[in-house]
Design a protein around this motif. Structure first.
Motif, PDB file in Angstrom:
ATOM      1  N   THR A  44      12.221 -48.268 -59.405  1.00 32.08           N
ATOM      2  CA  THR A  44      12.663 -47.901 -58.063  1.00 32.08           C
ATOM      3  C   THR A  44      13.930 -48.666 -57.674  1.00 32.08           C
ATOM      4  OG1 THR A  44      10.380 -47.432 -57.393  1.00 32.08           O
ATOM      5  CG2 THR A  44      11.979 -47.822 -55.632  1.00 32.08           C
ATOM      6  N   ARG A 122      16.591 -49.259 -49.102  1.00 26.74           N
ATOM      7  CA  ARG A 122      15.967 -48.099 -48.471  1.00 26.74           C
ATOM      8  C   ARG A 122      16.136 -48.072 -46.948  1.00 26.74           C
ATOM      9  NH1 ARG A 122      13.893 -44.067 -52.028  1.00 26.74           N
ATOM     10  NH2 ARG A 122      13.570 -45.094 -54.026  1.00 26.74           N
ATOM     11  N   ALA A 236       9.651 -44.863 -50.631  1.00 27.54           N
ATOM     12  CA  ALA A 236      10.665 -43.856 -50.319  1.00 27.54           C
ATOM     13  C   ALA A 236      10.921 -43.802 -48.816  1.00 27.54           C
ATOM     14  CB  ALA A 236      10.227 -42.481 -50.828  1.00 27.54           C
TER      15      ALA A 236
END
Length: 400
Positions: A44, A122, A236
């Motif tokens: 990630t 993120r 996410a």
């Protein structure tokens, strides 16, 4: 001083070696699963895992986390394969971090630092960015000494302070001041969010909760017909998204929240408690579970522990077992006494019946991506919302 490679991970991913220990209360299978999750975190963050190392120990070594022999083994592999980074599955103390880096001469990260890096990438809103920056500074503060080991440092005494120690004290004051400013900024953001929540009126609030990467954002998009970012990577979604949803003329608010994960850095939990106000103030929690994951029951326990810490464990809950399209029957090899027995396949129907027998909360089994059993979920959600609505606003009962 080691020469470090600098990569643009969008072009060439950093090659990572993972390290974990197996304590007496853990099995090798559990540690394997933990390291698989750590590898997913590395992916990630934009890296790739090339090898993993584990060692069975009573507890981490105070100086180097793993034993000296295992550290030599890791060093030999890192040098032979020209790895770029070594990631440890637990949070390292400042002295452990310094000792390991001095020995391996390579960039060292622990689980907390890796998660912070992902969060920093993120975060999109002002609130999330402020929360991540606060957590980063809180993580950095006790590790300042390690960052200034290249400067001259002399022992105490009047007039004997080295420039390194002076710089550390100066940086510590700057960081403490910055932490104070960020906390004040978060207080202002919290006040704004509280005002927004009050302006939403009297609608029932439903919050999606669950382990990271279980499909909460996909379900959010499916139910609310919105376009919340969804991706098969951890974390996410960092920013809470709230949408107004209408089912059979019954309106309510649905919020998507940051996913939980085991060993989440405590300062991140503290920082993100303001974001998780949506969970604390929700009337109903929809606990989404990835039933295709081999350790989904451990994930359920992790989420429940986090909800307990947030003071939200007693709220009405709908458990949604997602990803039934990817479910593979599990094998059970022990009887009720813990003795080995003949293995048998556990189907979704078997698990559903046993779950319903053990738990009083409603549950539904769906596939959000393939739209399986979606109407059953919508009906269950409607029934739960209308029950609270009619109890709270009896004068509106005739409208629904």
């Amino acid at each position: 001083m080691a020469i470090r490679k600098i990569y643009d991970t969008a072009i060439k991913p950093e090659r990572a070696v993972l390290v974990g220990i197996i304590t007496p209360n853990e099995t090798e299978d559990q540690e394997k699963e933990y390291l698989e999750e750590l590898a997913f975190l590395v992916e990630t963050a934009g890296g790739e895992t090339i090898n993993t190392f584990t060692q069975r120990m009573q507890k981490p070594d105070r100086a180097t986390f793993v034993g000296s022999g295992k550290l030599d083994e890791i060093k030999a592999y890192v040098n032979a394969e020209e790895a770029d980074i070594v990631v440890f599955d637990d949070e390292l103390s400042p002295s452990q971090l310094r000792n390991i880096e001095n020995e391996l001469k390579i960039k060292i990260l622990d689980r907390s630092n890796l998660i912070l890096d992902i969060f920093a990438n993120r975060a999109k809103t002002a609130q999330a960015k402020t929360q991540v920056e606060l957590a980063q500074l809180q993580y950095l503060l006790p590790r300042l000494t390690r960052m200034w080991t290249h400067l001259e440092r002399q022992k105490g005494g009047i007039g004997m302070r080295g420039p390194g120690e002076t710089q550390i004290e100066s940086d510590r004051r700057m960081i403490l001041n910055k932490i104070s400013l960020l906390k004040e900024k978060l207080k202002q953001i919290d006040k704004q969010n509280e005002t927004q929540r009050k302006n939403r009126g009297e609608l029932i609030r439903v919050a999606l909760v669950g382990y990271t990467n279980v499909g909460k954002s996909t379900i959010m998009n499916m139910i609310s017909k919105s376009e919340v970012f969804a991706e098969n990577k951890l974390f996410a979604t960092l920013d809470t998204t709230v949408r107004k949803v209408v089912i059979d003329n019954l309106p309510f608010l649905l919020s998507d929240t940051v996913g939980f994960i085991r060993k989440l850095p405590h300062h991140l939990v503290e920082c993100f408690k303001s974001t998780l106000d949506e969970v604390r103030e929700a009337d109903i929690l929809v606990h989404v579970v990835d039933i295709s994951h081999p350790n989904f029951e451990d994930h359920i326990n992790t989420v429940n522990e986090t909800l307990k810490d947030l003071g939200a464990i007693d709220k009405p809950v709908i458990t949604v077992f997602n990803k039934i399209d990817a479910y593979k029957p599990a094998e059970v090899a022990r009887d009720d006494n813990g003795d080995e027995q003949a293995k048998k396949n556990i189907t979704i129907d078997d698990f559903k019946n046993s779950w319903m027998a053990k738990h009083s909360s409603p549950a539904v089994f769906i596939s959000a991506t393939e739209k399986k059993n979606v109407e059953e979920f919508r009906q269950l959600l409607y029934d739960k919302v209308i029950k609270i609505h009619t109890a709270r606003y009896p004068y509106n009962n005739l409208l629904y």
